[in-house]
Design an enzyme around this catalytic site. Structure first.
Site, PDB file in Angstrom:
ATOM      1  N   CYS A   1      -2.418   1.515   8.409  1.00  0.00           N
ATOM      2  CA  CYS A   1      -1.332   0.766   7.770  1.00  0.00           C
ATOM      3  C   CYS A   1      -1.735  -0.689   7.628  1.00  0.00           C
ATOM      4  O   CYS A   1      -2.039  -1.341   8.621  1.00  0.00           O
ATOM      5  CB  CYS A   1      -0.082   0.811   8.618  1.00  0.00           C
ATOM      6  SG  CYS A   1       0.316   2.437   9.202  1.00  0.00           S
TER       7      CYS A   1
ATOM      8  N   GLU B   1       0.825  -1.204   0.000  1.00  0.00           N
ATOM      9  CA  GLU B   1       0.000   0.000   0.000  1.00  0.00           C
ATOM     10  C   GLU B   1       0.857   1.250   0.000  1.00  0.00           C
ATOM     11  O   GLU B   1       1.959   1.264   0.528  1.00  0.00           O
ATOM     12  CB  GLU B   1      -0.840   0.054   1.282  1.00  0.00           C
ATOM     13  CG  GLU B   1      -1.777  -1.093   1.460  1.00  0.00           C
ATOM     14  CD  GLU B   1      -2.396  -1.097   2.849  1.00  0.00           C
ATOM     15  OE1 GLU B   1      -3.257  -1.929   3.094  1.00  0.00           O
ATOM     16  OE2 GLU B   1      -1.988  -0.261   3.680  1.00  0.00           O
TER      17      GLU B   1
HETATM   18  N1  SAH Z   1       7.597   0.303  11.187  1.00  0.00           N
HETATM   19  C1  SAH Z   1       7.719   1.723  11.188  1.00  0.00           C
HETATM   20  C2  SAH Z   1       6.957   2.424  10.086  1.00  0.00           C
HETATM   21  C3  SAH Z   1       5.595   1.939   9.744  1.00  0.00           C
HETATM   22  S1  SAH Z   1       4.278   2.288  10.873  1.00  0.00           S
HETATM   23  C4  SAH Z   1       7.377   2.282  12.531  1.00  0.00           C
HETATM   24  O1  SAH Z   1       7.027   1.524  13.423  1.00  0.00           O
HETATM   25  O2  SAH Z   1       7.517   3.484  12.733  1.00  0.00           O
HETATM   26  C5  SAH Z   1       4.053   4.018  10.784  1.00  0.00           C
HETATM   27  C6  SAH Z   1       3.379   4.606  12.011  1.00  0.00           C
HETATM   28  O3  SAH Z   1       1.973   4.284  12.037  1.00  0.00           O
HETATM   29  C7  SAH Z   1       3.950   4.078  13.294  1.00  0.00           C
HETATM   30  O4  SAH Z   1       4.081   5.102  14.241  1.00  0.00           O
HETATM   31  C8  SAH Z   1       2.873   3.089  13.719  1.00  0.00           C
HETATM   32  O5  SAH Z   1       2.974   2.812  15.070  1.00  0.00           O
HETATM   33  C9  SAH Z   1       1.626   3.810  13.322  1.00  0.00           C
HETATM   34  N2  SAH Z   1       0.433   2.981  13.237  1.00  0.00           N
HETATM   35  C10 SAH Z   1       0.329   1.659  13.006  1.00  0.00           C
HETATM   36  N3  SAH Z   1      -0.951   1.261  13.012  1.00  0.00           N
HETATM   37  C11 SAH Z   1      -1.685   2.364  13.225  1.00  0.00           C
HETATM   38  C12 SAH Z   1      -3.089   2.604  13.331  1.00  0.00           C
HETATM   39  N4  SAH Z   1      -3.977   1.627  13.198  1.00  0.00           N
HETATM   40  N5  SAH Z   1      -3.492   3.881  13.558  1.00  0.00           N
HETATM   41  C13 SAH Z   1      -2.592   4.885  13.669  1.00  0.00           C
HETATM   42  N6  SAH Z   1      -1.266   4.715  13.573  1.00  0.00           N
HETATM   43  C14 SAH Z   1      -0.820   3.474  13.370  1.00  0.00           C
END
Ligand code: SAH
Length: 348
Positions: free
Chosen positions: A334, A90
């Site tokens: 995500c 995505e």
């Molecule tokens: N693995 C990396 C980058 C991908 S996630 C990381 O952990 O930073 C990108 C961001 O989105 C991260 O801060 C993650 O914790 C957050 N995230 C994941 N799922 C989410 C959700 N359902 N709602 C909001 N933020 C989310």
């Protein structure tokens, strides 16, 4: 077939040298690919015919195609791309007052296992190559070309852990950053990591100008471990020490991401503990509304709670921002769209 997007300018020079060509041929090729956004090698009229043929035999241009697209009322567009091997990723385009930001994926699935995240619903199948990530940007840039738009900012916050795919991610950044190509400024590129300390150290040693964001989500190890298994390997004291070194050596500000999960990490006590953890650092905390995922029990903290949490942080001497919601009415979290798509494919 390998995509030409996997090659940076140096790789193209080496390839041209192998084919008996001078370095300026590589710059021509790079410019055709990124500036003129060529759709095929055959249009590259100033390259010798045999070189065009060799390129056609060895490389493809776009390494992906669009499998699905969702557009939200606020203009946020979520793309589901399918790679040449059928794997899907995505990317999300968001419109801000400061320009268009593209959120790109760095891996197919993710192994970090954060309990709130939809990406982890599907384990990592493989890393994306640098060129596949460039493909995400080029595909969307070509869409924007139709209306004269531009990918102004890139955030590596899609599916995957960028520092679990460090070399490819750094190569990707240098390709989209290159002055000879898309020229997306280093300070317009943000890498978000869950906190893989040895790679943060490597990133610090490289003195890159890209922005660094850290997914924190909890102010103590006990809670963070429940949310993010990576905390077992790299607990907060190790992580914070590494970040202090990075920030001091590089004079760069760090962004801490903190999703507000109702009754999990959103009390006053959490805010105070968080402020104590960050105070004195060149950093700010980005409070993020949680996009609810059907498969787990977490709920987003309401707006009132978020504002209050923000106030407590500010009162305790820590800068924070409240991120606005984007793509509320689509599968914007995500990995959500991809998880659905894979499920549908398996049921078919
Ligand atoms: N693995 C990396 C980058 C991908 S996630 C990381 O952990 O930073 C990108 C961001 O989105 C991260 O801060 C993650 O914790 C957050 N995230 C994941 N799922 C989410 C959700 N359902 N709602 C909001 N933020 C989310």
């Amino acid at each position: 077939m390998q995509t030409i997007y996997d090659l940076d300018l140096k790789d193209m020079e080496a390839w041209m040298a192998e084919h008996g060509q001078k370095p300026y041929r590589a710059r021509q090729l790079f410019s055709w690919v990124y500036r003129r956004r060529a759709e095929s090698f055959s249009v590259m009229s100033d390259l010798p015919k045999n070189i065009i043929e060799a390129l056609e035999n060895e490389f493809c241009l776009m390494p992906l195609h669009e499998a699905e697209r969702q557009t939200a009322r606020d203009g946020t567009v979520k793309y589901l791309f399918e790679m040449n091997d059928g794997a899907s990723v995505e990317a999300v385009l968001m419109h801000f007052h400061f320009g268009d930001s593209l959120c790109v994926s760095s891996q197919i699935g993710c192994n970090m296992g954060c309990t709130f995240c939809a990406s982890g619903l599907l384990k990592k199948q493989r890393d994306l190559t640098a060129g596949e990530m460039v493909g995400e940007v080029m595909y969307v840039q070509k869409m924007l070309d139709e209306t004269g738009g531009r990918v102004d900012n890139i955030v590596i916050m899609g599916t995957g852990e960028p520092f679990d795919n460090y070399d490819n991610v750094m190569k990707f950044c240098s390709i989209v950053n290159s002055d000879h190509g898309l020229a997306i400024g280093a300070r317009h590129i943000t890498i978000s990591t869950c906190g893989i300390v040895p790679k943060i150290d490597a990133f610090a040693a490289g003195h890159y100008q890209y922005n660094l964001a850290i997914s924190l989500h909890a102010p103590n190890d006990e809670l963070r471990r429940k949310l993010m298994p990576v905390d077992h390997a790299y607990p907060l004291d190790t992580l914070m020490a590494s970040l202090r070194r990075y920030s001091e050596d590089n004079h760069r500000r760090i962004t801490f991401e903190y999703i507000l999960l109702s009754d999990v990490n959103d009390t006053d006590a959490h805010a105070v503990q968080l402020a104590d953890l960050i105070r004195g650092m060149n950093a700010y905390i980005n409070l993020i509304p949680y996009n609810q995922v059907d498969e787990n029990g977490y709920r987003t903290a309401g707006e009132k709670k978020a504002l209050h949490f923000y106030d407590v942080l500010m009162k305790h001497g820590v800068k924070a921002t409240l991120r606005s919601r984007h793509g509320d009415d689509i599968d914007a979290a995500c990995g959500q769209l991809r998880a659905k798509h894979e499920k549908a494919k398996n049921n078919a």
